[in-house]
Design a protein around this motif. Structure first.
Motif, PDB file in Angstrom:
ATOM      1  N   ARG A  49      54.196  42.095  41.107  1.00  0.00           N
ATOM      2  CA  ARG A  49      55.402  41.875  42.596  1.00  0.00           C
ATOM      3  C   ARG A  49      54.765  41.124  42.900  1.00  0.00           C
ATOM      4  N   LEU A  50      53.442  40.501  43.681  1.00  0.00           N
ATOM      5  CA  LEU A  50      53.066  39.818  44.457  1.00  0.00           C
ATOM      6  C   LEU A  50      53.188  37.696  43.897  1.00  0.00           C
ATOM      7  N   VAL A  51      52.672  38.138  42.637  1.00  0.00           N
ATOM      8  CA  VAL A  51      52.844  36.844  41.944  1.00  0.00           C
ATOM      9  C   VAL A  51      54.233  36.417  42.129  1.00  0.00           C
ATOM     10  N   ARG A  52      55.290  37.529  41.703  1.00  0.00           N
ATOM     11  CA  ARG A  52      56.538  37.127  41.254  1.00  0.00           C
ATOM     12  C   ARG A  52      57.409  36.797  43.112  1.00  0.00           C
ATOM     13  N   SER A  53      56.725  36.851  43.881  1.00  0.00           N
ATOM     14  CA  SER A  53      58.006  36.974  45.187  1.00  0.00           C
ATOM     15  C   SER A  53      57.072  35.565  45.438  1.00  0.00           C
ATOM     16  N   ALA A  54      55.978  35.563  45.454  1.00  0.00           N
ATOM     17  CA  ALA A  54      55.689  34.020  46.159  1.00  0.00           C
ATOM     18  C   ALA A  54      56.125  32.805  44.929  1.00  0.00           C
ATOM     19  N   SER A  55      55.724  33.163  43.587  1.00  0.00           N
ATOM     20  CA  SER A  55      57.149  31.699  42.545  1.00  0.00           C
ATOM     21  C   SER A  55      57.897  32.118  43.432  1.00  0.00           C
ATOM     22  N   GLU A  56      59.126  33.104  44.226  1.00  0.00           N
ATOM     23  CA  GLU A  56      59.955  33.027  44.533  1.00  0.00           C
ATOM     24  C   GLU A  56      60.032  32.176  45.754  1.00  0.00           C
ATOM     25  N   LEU A  57      59.315  32.660  46.103  1.00  0.00           N
ATOM     26  CA  LEU A  57      59.922  32.737  48.009  1.00  0.00           C
ATOM     27  C   LEU A  57      59.110  30.501  47.945  1.00  0.00           C
ATOM     28  N   GLY A  64      52.386  27.951  36.913  1.00  0.00           N
ATOM     29  CA  GLY A  64      51.584  27.228  37.811  1.00  0.00           C
ATOM     30  C   GLY A  64      50.676  28.061  38.947  1.00  0.00           C
ATOM     31  N   LEU A  65      51.393  28.803  39.886  1.00  0.00           N
ATOM     32  CA  LEU A  65      50.392  30.070  40.435  1.00  0.00           C
ATOM     33  C   LEU A  65      49.581  30.338  40.057  1.00  0.00           C
ATOM     34  N   LEU A  66      49.740  30.984  38.333  1.00  0.00           N
ATOM     35  CA  LEU A  66      48.323  31.970  37.865  1.00  0.00           C
ATOM     36  C   LEU A  66      47.297  31.205  37.695  1.00  0.00           C
ATOM     37  N   GLU A  67      47.709  29.388  37.225  1.00  0.00           N
ATOM     38  CA  GLU A  67      46.853  28.180  37.286  1.00  0.00           C
ATOM     39  C   GLU A  67      45.794  28.160  38.250  1.00  0.00           C
ATOM     40  N   GLY A  70      43.398  31.442  38.835  1.00  0.00           N
ATOM     41  CA  GLY A  70      42.288  31.107  37.824  1.00  0.00           C
ATOM     42  C   GLY A  70      41.322  30.005  38.952  1.00  0.00           C
ATOM     43  N   GLU A  71      41.728  28.792  39.149  1.00  0.00           N
ATOM     44  CA  GLU A  71      40.764  27.746  39.833  1.00  0.00           C
ATOM     45  C   GLU A  71      39.820  29.093  41.619  1.00  0.00           C
ATOM     46  N   PHE A  72      41.092  29.257  41.759  1.00  0.00           N
ATOM     47  CA  PHE A  72      40.572  29.501  43.250  1.00  0.00           C
ATOM     48  C   PHE A  72      39.627  30.946  42.866  1.00  0.00           C
ATOM     49  N   TRP A  73      40.150  32.123  41.953  1.00  0.00           N
ATOM     50  CA  TRP A  73      39.173  32.652  41.951  1.00  0.00           C
ATOM     51  C   TRP A  73      37.507  32.358  41.848  1.00  0.00           C
ATOM     52  N   THR A  74      36.968  31.201  41.230  1.00  0.00           N
ATOM     53  CA  THR A  74      36.178  30.593  40.541  1.00  0.00           C
ATOM     54  C   THR A  74      35.176  30.671  41.961  1.00  0.00           C
ATOM     55  N   ARG A  75      35.936  29.016  42.672  1.00  0.00           N
ATOM     56  CA  ARG A  75      35.514  30.020  44.007  1.00  0.00           C
ATOM     57  C   ARG A  75      35.252  30.742  45.321  1.00  0.00           C
ATOM     58  N   ALA A 141      48.214  34.179  30.941  1.00  0.00           N
ATOM     59  CA  ALA A 141      47.000  33.777  30.048  1.00  0.00           C
ATOM     60  C   ALA A 141      47.194  32.149  30.948  1.00  0.00           C
ATOM     61  N   PRO A 142      48.115  31.330  31.725  1.00  0.00           N
ATOM     62  CA  PRO A 142      47.432  30.605  32.488  1.00  0.00           C
ATOM     63  C   PRO A 142      47.146  30.095  33.309  1.00  0.00           C
ATOM     64  N   MET A 143      46.450  31.668  33.539  1.00  0.00           N
ATOM     65  CA  MET A 143      45.170  31.808  34.674  1.00  0.00           C
ATOM     66  C   MET A 143      44.103  31.560  33.624  1.00  0.00           C
ATOM     67  N   VAL A 144      43.904  31.752  32.573  1.00  0.00           N
ATOM     68  CA  VAL A 144      42.689  31.256  32.259  1.00  0.00           C
ATOM     69  C   VAL A 144      41.907  29.766  31.951  1.00  0.00           C
ATOM     70  N   ILE A 145      43.461  29.316  31.839  1.00  0.00           N
ATOM     71  CA  ILE A 145      43.021  27.965  32.261  1.00  0.00           C
ATOM     72  C   ILE A 145      43.053  27.676  33.972  1.00  0.00           C
ATOM     73  N   GLY A 146      43.064  28.171  34.904  1.00  0.00           N
ATOM     74  CA  GLY A 146      43.105  27.431  35.912  1.00  0.00           C
ATOM     75  C   GLY A 146      41.489  27.781  35.827  1.00  0.00           C
ATOM     76  N   LEU A 147      40.958  29.128  35.364  1.00  0.00           N
ATOM     77  CA  LEU A 147      40.009  29.363  35.482  1.00  0.00           C
ATOM     78  C   LEU A 147      38.592  28.616  35.163  1.00  0.00           C
TER      79      LEU A 147
END
Ligand code: HEM
Length: 185
Positions: A49-57, A64-67, A70-75, A141-147
């Motif tokens: 729900r947080l991801v969906r709401s962020a995407s809408e807002l 794109g947000l998930l990717e 993923g990159e943010f998560w490693t830091r 899966a898009p999150m994996v690309i960012g990871l």
């Protein structure tokens, strides 16, 4: 998912925007928690729900947000005390990705309700491999690309990722072709 994940979403939003934006995202998601406990397990639905709401807002597609997440998560995880675990997971891309299940098993020792994904590598060469991603969750899966990009950045290795099989298209798991080479200096 563990609160650590939702906490990371909060941190990413506040780093790129501000608390007011986060509060709007939270309200849009119907999430009442102002903060999340890293070591507590929350329903997956809260994260989705947080991801969906962020995407809408923000007017940004969820993929794109998930990717970016993923990159943010490693830091973020490195700063949250998991840096040594990341370091122990591997010093090359192939070693690191081959040990992802061990990494999550170690996380599972302190997070007993962890429901981690599973990864395996095939077709490993000096500059490429195929990464197989297994999960019972949808759409990540898009999150994996960012990871993967974040892992590359950590290891000083340039990474190019191509999705080669998709569960959305009926495959039994997602697959990525990963190419990598050391960045000079
Ligand atoms: C030390 C670093 C890491 C920690 C502490 C960590 C921890 C976690 C946690 C707590 C979750 C939520 C699962 C749940 O609560 O049931 C998760 C999910 C996930 N992790 Fe990790 N993780 C780390 C690194 C990585 C890396 C490097 C990758 C991949 C390259 C990865 C791939 C994923 C994916 C794709 C999910 C989403 C859940 C799913 O696909 O079902 N993680 N991880």
């Amino acid at each position: 998912m563990y609160g650590l994940v939702n906490k990371a979403i909060h941190d990413m939003v506040v780093t790129s925007f501000d608390e007011a934006t986060w509060n709007r995202i939270r309200a849009g998601a119907g999430v009442e928690d102002e903060t999340f406990l890293s070591m507590e397990s929350y329903p997956d639905d809260v994260t989705y729900r947080l991801v969906r709401s962020a995407s809408e807002l923000l007017g940004t597609p969820a993929d794109g947000l998930l990717e970016a997440f993923g990159e943010f998560w490693t830091r973020f995880t490195a700063e949250e005390g998991y840096g040594d675990l990341m370091t122990a997971t591997g010093s090359t891309v192939a070693e690191f990705l081959g040990n992802l299940d061990n990494l999550h098993s170690r996380v599972g020792l302190v997070c007993p309700h962890l429901r981690p994904p599973s990864f395996s590598c095939t077709d490993v060469t000096d500059h490429s491999l195929t990464l197989h991603y297994y999960t019972d969750r949808d759409g990540l899966a898009p999150m994996v690309i960012g990871l993967l990009k974040g892992v590359g950045a950590r290891l000083g290795t340039a990474i190019a990722v191509e999705r080669t099989r998709r569960r959305e298209d009926g495959a039994d798991h997602d697959e990525f072709h990963v190419r990598f080479h050391d960045v000079a200096g």
